[in-house]
Design a protein around this motif. Structure first.
Motif, PDB file in Angstrom:
ATOM      1  N   ALA A 190      49.892 -19.924 -22.108  1.00 21.02           N
ATOM      2  CA  ALA A 190      50.235 -18.520 -21.872  1.00 21.02           C
ATOM      3  C   ALA A 190      49.004 -17.630 -21.996  1.00 21.02           C
ATOM      4  N   HIS A 201      56.683 -15.695 -10.900  1.00 20.27           N
ATOM      5  CA  HIS A 201      56.824 -17.149 -11.026  1.00 20.27           C
ATOM      6  C   HIS A 201      58.210 -17.461 -11.583  1.00 20.27           C
ATOM      7  N   GLN A 261      46.553 -18.363 -18.940  1.00 19.21           N
ATOM      8  CA  GLN A 261      47.028 -17.772 -17.693  1.00 19.21           C
ATOM      9  C   GLN A 261      47.351 -16.289 -17.844  1.00 19.21           C
ATOM     10  N   SER A 262      47.058 -15.751 -19.048  1.00 19.26           N
ATOM     11  CA  SER A 262      47.212 -14.321 -19.333  1.00 19.26           C
ATOM     12  C   SER A 262      48.627 -13.822 -19.064  1.00 19.26           C
ATOM     13  N   SER A 263      49.592 -14.548 -19.589  1.00 18.44           N
ATOM     14  CA  SER A 263      50.994 -14.170 -19.401  1.00 18.44           C
ATOM     15  C   SER A 263      51.374 -13.041 -20.354  1.00 18.44           C
ATOM     16  N   ASN A 264      51.770 -11.913 -19.802  1.00 18.58           N
ATOM     17  CA  ASN A 264      52.251 -10.801 -20.628  1.00 18.58           C
ATOM     18  C   ASN A 264      53.536 -11.184 -21.350  1.00 18.58           C
ATOM     19  N   ASP A 282      54.887 -10.237 -15.692  1.00 14.99           N
ATOM     20  CA  ASP A 282      53.585 -10.871 -15.565  1.00 14.99           C
ATOM     21  C   ASP A 282      52.891 -10.346 -14.311  1.00 14.99           C
ATOM     22  N   VAL A 300      59.090 -19.277 -20.558  1.00 15.77           N
ATOM     23  CA  VAL A 300      58.516 -18.006 -20.120  1.00 15.77           C
ATOM     24  C   VAL A 300      58.967 -17.651 -18.705  1.00 15.77           C
ATOM     25  N   TYR A 357      49.857  -6.733 -25.340  1.00 15.65           N
ATOM     26  CA  TYR A 357      48.948  -7.141 -24.261  1.00 15.65           C
ATOM     27  C   TYR A 357      48.024  -6.001 -23.813  1.00 15.65           C
ATOM     28  N   ASP A 390      59.131 -14.613 -15.616  1.00 21.97           N
ATOM     29  CA  ASP A 390      58.069 -13.706 -15.166  1.00 21.97           C
ATOM     30  C   ASP A 390      58.344 -12.257 -15.541  1.00 21.97           C
ATOM     31  N   SER A 431      44.532  -7.266 -21.154  1.00 21.41           N
ATOM     32  CA  SER A 431      44.722  -8.616 -21.692  1.00 21.41           C
ATOM     33  C   SER A 431      43.621  -9.103 -22.619  1.00 21.41           C
ATOM     34  N   GLY A 463      54.695 -14.212 -22.174  1.00 18.20           N
ATOM     35  CA  GLY A 463      54.448 -15.164 -23.252  1.00 18.20           C
ATOM     36  C   GLY A 463      53.839 -14.497 -24.468  1.00 18.20           C
TER      37      GLY A 463
END
Length: 576
Positions: free
Chosen positions: A343, A333, A346-349, A329, A316, A405, A318, A292, A351
């Motif tokens: 995004a 969630h 919170q390090s959302s893959n 992610d 987004v 990512y 999960d 990330s 997003g």
């Protein structure tokens, strides 16, 4: 009557014979002393004359403040002519030599018994005091030749970066090898006349060419910050059960490397006892998938293309399907409305993939190249590797998503630190520098040229990414453990699946954190990486605390004050 021959005739024949023989001797004498005298004179001189090498003194390696990290001191090379050591005294001589040289009596006795040779090397790098003591002990046919030996006063401090010197005097790894020609100088020589016993003949002529000593090299490394970085990462390697760890500290404005630490590190005074794998400077040479921490490049590409802003809203879930794979992610969630800033924080893959799809694989690939992926970073760091950046035309369907990512592309710690130096420096990339300068022949310090500068993204994009990275260290981000009281910190966590080349598959994780401070007036970049930790594996859990320790020490050591400002309010969630 018997008549005898004439004696006159016999005498004449004898005289003729003697005259002939003497004429031969006379001719030979004329040839030797007259016609060929120069030839024989030169041959005799060659037998008497011997060339002795005069070693040059190797230059020192120091840190940025002049503290010695590698230094050369005078030594002796002790040898013996076994043919001149009588058998009755060998045992006693072996005992004396072994005690002073730190070797076994059996080893020394075996060398003294080698009467088939007139030269046996007993020991290198002998202290001159010890050599003098041995010469005074009157061991037969013992000699001590003046040489130099390399010492490393700081032991394992920056060991693999500095490298070491082999028995032949050449550098073997690190700066010692990369700058060997500059450090080594040029040996001199002296031609002297010696007798049959090898002793110099007094009052005879000699020819001497003076050696040219090597130049000193000053690194950009700060000894104290290097020590703190090495200590922190080594302790975390031990606590987390990781295979290894790396920390890099870099000056934002110059890209000078202030610390390049590995844990564990190579003890330069005992390098012979270490395995060859311990000689590698992992910070510059080890290649891994960044995870990330790579998302800032996706963000840079999307912001530069004006396809998104930090406030762009995404729905987004999960997970997301990409070709034949479903990518997820890190935490499950429900589908959530997120700003792009949220995004990233919170390090959302998922997003990040959504943002990457707005620009396409080609533009993402070009941005990765612009940040230095797939090419060696330059700047003179020895052993630096280029990593792996496949051409976007060869990306698989799922790779077009995972690259966004940080999976499916490989970098070194040095390359990733350079990415964040670029963002912190307002979008201008500078080649990382490890050498501050050298000394010339007169001892004058000559600064190294500044690193090449290249604008990668606009100042506006760099500032927007900085605000996003500052949010990632905030209350809703994954990098809260990197926060430093009184300072504004911008950074990003990274947790990536780790490819194990020996096993030929993904096994374990790479945990990382990289950021800079103060966020609103960046001075230092710090990156920490842990390879294959077993007690936890998230970057925010393992690498962020190392970042905090090292950055806190570095800003105090550099006397960098807080800016006194507070982060401006930003929109984290949709609807705010």
């Amino acid at each position: 009557m018997l008549r005898l021959g004439s004696p006159r005739r016999r005498i004449n024949i004898g005289l003729i014979g003697m005259t002939f023989i003497l004429s031969i001797f006379a001719g030979r004498l004329i040839q030797m002393q007259g016609l060929d005298s120069k030839v024989y004179e030169a041959a005799a001189a060659d037998q008497r004359q011997h060339t002795e090498e005069i070693p040059a003194k190797r230059g020192s390696i120091t840190d940025a403040k002049g503290h010695e990290l590698a230094v050369t001191v005078e030594a002796r090379e002790v040898s013996v002519d076994p043919t001149k050591v009588p058998p009755p005294v060998r045992a006693k001589a072996a005992a004396i030599l072994a005690a002073q040289l730190g070797k076994s009596e059996q080893e020394i006795a075996a060398k003294l018994a080698r009467t088939d040779t007139r030269y046996q090397l007993l020991a290198r790098d002998v202290d001159p005091v010890v050599a003098t003591r041995l010469l005074q002990a009157r061991v037969p046919a013992l000699s001590a030749k003046k040489t130099y030996r390399r010492l490393y006063p700081a032991g394992d401090l920056a060991g693999t970066l500095i490298g070491f010197v082999g028995d032949d005097g050449d550098g073997l790894g690190g700066i010692e090898q990369a700058k060997n020609k500059l450090l080594a100088g040029h040996d001199g020589e002296q031609r002297v006349e010696t007798g049959r016993d090898g002793q110099r003949i007094p009052m005879t002529s000699s020819q001497r060419t003076a050696p040219v000593n090597g130049q000193d090299i000053r690194l950009t490394i700060d000894r104290d910050i290097q020590w703190a970085a090495q200590k922190s990462v080594t302790e975390q390697v031990r606590k987390s059960g990781a295979d290894s760890g790396t920390v890099i500290v870099m000056d934002v404005q110059t890209a000078q490397i202030i610390a390049m630490a590995n844990g564990p590190e190579l003890d330069l005074n005992n390098w012979r006892k270490a395995p060859a794998t311990a000689y590698v400077n992992k910070a510059a040479a080890d290649v891994f998938e960044p995870g990330s921490t790579n998302k800032v490049i996706t963000a840079a590409a999307a912001l530069e293309a004006r396809e998104v802003t930090p406030d762009t809203v995404f729905q987004v879930p999960d997970n997301i399907r990409c070709a034949d794979r479903v990518l997820r992610d890190a935490h499950a969630h429900k589908a959530e409305t997120m700003t792009f800033r949220q995004a990233m924080a919170q390090s959302s893959n998922v997003g990040t993939i959504m943002a990457a799809r707005k620009i396409g694989s080609e533009r993402l690939y070009e941005m990765l190249k612009a940040f230095g992926f797939g090419s060696k970073p330059g700047g003179g760091v020895p052993g630096a590797e280029a990593g792996l950046l496949p051409n976007y035309k060869n990306w698989s369907g799922s790779q077009s998503c995972t690259v966004s990512y940080g999976q499916g592309v490989s970098v070194t710690a040095l390359q990733m630190a350079s990415v964040y130096q670029t963002i912190a420096n307002g979008g201008v990339k500078i080649e990382p520098q490890i050498i501050a300068g050298t000394t010339d022949g007169s001892g004058r310090f000559v600064p190294a040229p500044a690193g090449k500068q290249t604008r990668v993204v606009s100042t506006t994009t760099a500032k927007e990414i900085t605000t996003m990275l500052e949010s990632a260290v905030g209350a809703e981000g994954t990098g809260q453990a990197a926060a430093i009281d009184g300072y504004r910190v911008a950074g990003k966590t990274g947790t990536a699946n780790r490819y194990d080349a020996k096993l030929g598959r993904y096994e374990g994780y790479t945990a990382s954190f990289v950021g800079f401070a103060p966020a609103d007036k960046p001075r230092l970049v710090v990156l920490s990486v842990l390879q294959n930790p077993r007690n936890g594996h998230f970057g925010g859990q393992l690498a962020a605390p190392v970042f905090k320790d090292v950055m806190t020490f570095a800003i105090k050591s550099k006397k960098i004050p807080p800016t006194g400002s507070v982060a401006p309010p930003v929109r984290m969630r949709a609807g705010q």
